[in-house]
Every structure is written in structure tokens, then in C-alpha cells.
Design a protein around this motif. Structure first.
Motif, PDB file in Angstrom:
ATOM      1  N   GLU A 189      10.728  15.363  12.663  1.00  0.00           N
ATOM      2  CA  GLU A 189      10.465  14.622  11.423  1.00  0.00           C
ATOM      3  C   GLU A 189      10.420  15.574  10.232  1.00  0.00           C
ATOM      4  OE1 GLU A 189       6.742  12.447   9.256  1.00  0.00           O
ATOM      5  OE2 GLU A 189       6.959  12.084  11.407  1.00  0.00           O
ATOM      6  N   THR A 190       9.742  16.720  10.398  1.00  0.00           N
ATOM      7  CA  THR A 190       9.633  17.694   9.308  1.00  0.00           C
ATOM      8  C   THR A 190      11.008  18.247   8.929  1.00  0.00           C
ATOM      9  OG1 THR A 190       7.403  18.314  10.006  1.00  0.00           O
ATOM     10  CG2 THR A 190       8.579  19.876   8.610  1.00  0.00           C
ATOM     11  N   ALA A 191      11.818  18.539   9.946  1.00  0.00           N
ATOM     12  CA  ALA A 191      13.163  19.060   9.680  1.00  0.00           C
ATOM     13  C   ALA A 191      13.999  18.055   8.905  1.00  0.00           C
ATOM     14  CB  ALA A 191      13.846  19.421  11.000  1.00  0.00           C
ATOM     15  N   GLN A 192      13.892  16.775   9.255  1.00  0.00           N
ATOM     16  CA  GLN A 192      14.651  15.731   8.561  1.00  0.00           C
ATOM     17  C   GLN A 192      14.190  15.597   7.112  1.00  0.00           C
ATOM     18  OE1 GLN A 192      14.012  12.334  11.080  1.00  0.00           O
ATOM     19  NE2 GLN A 192      15.700  12.842  12.462  1.00  0.00           N
ATOM     20  N   LEU A 203      10.964  20.632  -2.483  1.00  0.00           N
ATOM     21  CA  LEU A 203      10.901  21.118  -1.101  1.00  0.00           C
ATOM     22  C   LEU A 203       9.503  21.614  -0.760  1.00  0.00           C
ATOM     23  CD1 LEU A 203      12.745  21.634   1.372  1.00  0.00           C
ATOM     24  CD2 LEU A 203      13.072  23.952   0.511  1.00  0.00           C
ATOM     25  N   LEU A 204       8.879  22.328  -1.679  1.00  0.00           N
ATOM     26  CA  LEU A 204       7.518  22.831  -1.448  1.00  0.00           C
ATOM     27  C   LEU A 204       6.522  21.689  -1.325  1.00  0.00           C
ATOM     28  CD1 LEU A 204       7.403  25.932  -3.823  1.00  0.00           C
ATOM     29  CD2 LEU A 204       7.630  25.904  -1.335  1.00  0.00           C
ATOM     30  N   ARG A 205       6.669  20.675  -2.161  1.00  0.00           N
ATOM     31  CA  ARG A 205       5.765  19.517  -2.097  1.00  0.00           C
ATOM     32  C   ARG A 205       5.914  18.794  -0.760  1.00  0.00           C
ATOM     33  NH1 ARG A 205       7.366  18.863  -7.548  1.00  0.00           N
ATOM     34  NH2 ARG A 205       8.871  17.240  -6.950  1.00  0.00           N
ATOM     35  N   LEU A 206       7.161  18.635  -0.334  1.00  0.00           N
ATOM     36  CA  LEU A 206       7.410  17.973   0.955  1.00  0.00           C
ATOM     37  C   LEU A 206       6.819  18.794   2.106  1.00  0.00           C
ATOM     38  CD1 LEU A 206      11.108  16.782   0.484  1.00  0.00           C
ATOM     39  CD2 LEU A 206       9.071  15.329   0.609  1.00  0.00           C
ATOM     40  N   LEU A 207       6.969  20.103   2.034  1.00  0.00           N
ATOM     41  CA  LEU A 207       6.436  20.971   3.076  1.00  0.00           C
ATOM     42  C   LEU A 207       4.915  20.873   3.161  1.00  0.00           C
ATOM     43  CD1 LEU A 207       6.979  23.082   5.230  1.00  0.00           C
ATOM     44  CD2 LEU A 207       6.939  24.832   3.459  1.00  0.00           C
ATOM     45  N   LEU A 208       4.265  20.843   1.986  1.00  0.00           N
ATOM     46  CA  LEU A 208       2.810  20.684   1.966  1.00  0.00           C
ATOM     47  C   LEU A 208       2.381  19.346   2.543  1.00  0.00           C
ATOM     48  CD1 LEU A 208       1.767  22.191  -1.484  1.00  0.00           C
ATOM     49  CD2 LEU A 208       1.103  23.010   0.776  1.00  0.00           C
ATOM     50  N   GLN A 210       3.949  17.512   4.747  1.00  0.00           N
ATOM     51  CA  GLN A 210       4.157  17.518   6.192  1.00  0.00           C
ATOM     52  C   GLN A 210       3.067  18.339   6.900  1.00  0.00           C
ATOM     53  OE1 GLN A 210       6.741  15.937   8.213  1.00  0.00           O
ATOM     54  NE2 GLN A 210       6.601  14.764   6.314  1.00  0.00           N
ATOM     55  N   ALA A 211       2.673  19.458   6.298  1.00  0.00           N
ATOM     56  CA  ALA A 211       1.629  20.292   6.893  1.00  0.00           C
ATOM     57  C   ALA A 211       0.300  19.542   6.944  1.00  0.00           C
ATOM     58  CB  ALA A 211       1.480  21.587   6.098  1.00  0.00           C
ATOM     59  N   GLN A 212      -0.046  18.875   5.854  1.00  0.00           N
ATOM     60  CA  GLN A 212      -1.293  18.114   5.815  1.00  0.00           C
ATOM     61  C   GLN A 212      -1.282  16.961   6.802  1.00  0.00           C
ATOM     62  OE1 GLN A 212      -1.506  17.865   1.239  1.00  0.00           O
ATOM     63  NE2 GLN A 212      -3.648  17.803   1.870  1.00  0.00           N
ATOM     64  N   LYS A 213      -0.148  16.310   6.921  1.00  0.00           N
ATOM     65  CA  LYS A 213      -0.034  15.151   7.801  1.00  0.00           C
ATOM     66  C   LYS A 213      -0.158  15.533   9.266  1.00  0.00           C
ATOM     67  CE  LYS A 213       3.251  11.547   9.213  1.00  0.00           C
ATOM     68  NZ  LYS A 213       4.616  10.982   8.983  1.00  0.00           N
ATOM     69  N   HIS A 214       0.629  16.506   9.698  1.00  0.00           N
ATOM     70  CA  HIS A 214       0.708  16.824  11.125  1.00  0.00           C
ATOM     71  C   HIS A 214      -0.386  17.778  11.600  1.00  0.00           C
ATOM     72  CE1 HIS A 214       4.319  14.531  11.403  1.00  0.00           C
ATOM     73  NE2 HIS A 214       5.021  15.336  10.636  1.00  0.00           N
TER      74      HIS A 214
END
Length: 227
Positions: A189-192, A203-208, A210-214
Motif C-alpha cells: 500500500e505504501t509503495a502504491q 511525497l514527504l506528506r504521504l510518507l508521513l 503512511q508512517a503514522q497509519k501503519h
């Protein structure tokens, strides 16, 4: 719940072990299994109070439960960790042997815990859960009357612990498999999500996110270093 046969002779003992084996094989959720093992063993040997501690390969407690005055206390890992540092449960786990204490007042292996403070615990049993030479945990059974437990109870507790070890290992492997499957799903999911944009800020916002979620974080931040 069906009543358990009395372990008065070898035939009824085998019937009891068969009954317990079937009961345990139907419980694959580890936290549910821990409570079931504890209730079945407590009833089988006529204990008043009991505990079950599960440990990982490093010897750290990761699951535990208590029965005090017929009331199940789940998620008691923190309370039970002290029993492994000193006391009968720790001795049984370290030596990988069932320990029978006919009178706790005269046996140095017995250490009164906070869970049993105020109770006259005078007879105790501790049986390790062993699987392929590994210690998975330990069952501790207590009764207020000295010499309540005898050699037949010791043999029965050991046999139940053997059955319980198989059930615990199966449940642990199932939990581990589910966690690994979920990890793979999270990574995919994170890769997609991250491949959906080339904008660095987005990209940085999305990465953050995903980190908070998972990782179930309350807060997270990313700092870029300019070389």
C-alpha cells in the motif's frame, strides 16, 4: 461448558487429556487460548488460584493471565513478570521441570506475589510449557491447603502443559503469519501511494501519513539534510 471427567484413575486421566486436547485445538487466538488453558488446568487439578505466563525466545513475557478466587484476570503480563525473576514459576521455567511444593512455608522456591498477597497459599505446582526443547511458558497452580497436590496432580499438570505447549505454538505461528501478511500488505500500500506523485513536498506528506497509519504513531516528522 461440558464437565470434566475426574482424573481418579488412568482411564479417566486419558479421557481428561483427550477432552483438553480437543478443547485447546479449537482455540487459535492466542489471548483466548491462554485463558482457556488456565481454566481447564485449574479445574482439572482443583486449584484455587493459578497463572499462565508465555515468554518469547529472549525469555521476556509477552502474554499472561491469572485466576484469583475463580475470576480470570487477562492481560496480566506486567504483574506476572516478577514471578520469573524469582519464585516457583521462574525455577520451573529455567530448569524445564515440573515443580511440586507440598507446603510453601518450607520451600525456598516459593515467592509470594502481589496477586496472591493475603491468601494462604500452602500447596503449589508449576509446570513448564516445552516445545522442541524450548520453554514457551509456565503454568502455576496454587491451593490454600498444604499437601493438596500430590504426585498424580504433578503428572497431570505436566501432561496438560505438554498439550498446551502444542496449542500455544500453533497459535503463535498463526499470529506471526498474520502479522507478516499484514506487513506485506502495508508495504505494498505504501509503495502504491508513494508512486502516485513525483512532487517532493507531497511525497514527504504521504510518507508521513503512511508512517503514522501503519506504525500507529501519535506524531512523526521528516527532516531533510542539505549537502
Amino acid at each position: 461448558m461440558t464437565s470434566l471427567p475426574s482424573p481418579a484413575d488412568e482411564t479417566s486421566r486419558l479421557q481428561l487429556l483427550y477432552h483438553i486436547s480437543r478443547e485447546l485445538s479449537g482455540h487459535l487466538e492466542l489471548n483466548e487460548l491462554v485463558g482457556r488453558i488456565l481454566r481447564l488446568t485449574t479445574e482439572s487439578v482443583g486449584a484455587e488460584n493459578s497463572s499462565l505466563i508465555l515468554v518469547n525466545e529472549d525469555g521476556a513475557v509477552y502474554e499472561g493471565a491469572l485466576i484469583v478466587n475463580a475470576v480470570l484476570v487477562p492481560d496480566a503480563s506486567a504483574q506476572l513478570s516478577r514471578q520469573l525473576e524469582r519464585g516457583l514459576a521462574g525455577w520451573s521455567l529455567r530448569h524445564q521441570r515440573t515443580a511440586l511444593v507440598i507446603n510453601t512455608a518450607t520451600d525456598s522456591r516459593w515467592q509470594r506475589s502481589g496477586a496472591t498477597r493475603g491468601l494462604e497459599a500452602k500447596s503449589a505446582l508449576a509446570a513448564p510449557l516445552l516445545y522442541a526443547g524450548r520453554s514457551l511458558g509456565v503454568l502455576t497452580l496454587v491451593h490454600a491447603v498444604p499437601e493438596h497436590f500430590g504426585s498424580s496432580d504433578e503428572e497431570l499438570a505436566t501432561a496438560i502443559a505438554e498439550q498446551a505447549a502444542i496449542a500455544v505454538e500453533n497459535a503463535r505461528l498463526l499470529r506471526e503469519s498474520r502479522e507478516q501478511t499484514q506487513t506485506v500488505r502495508n508495504l505494498l500500500e505504501t509503495a502504491q501511494v508513494l508512486s502516485s506523485t513525483l512532487d517532493p513536498n507531497k511525497l514527504l506528506r504521504l510518507l508521513l501519513n503512511q508512517a503514522q497509519k501503519h506504525l500507529r504513531l501519535e506524531a512523526a516528522s521528516i527532516a531533510l539534510i542539505d549537502h
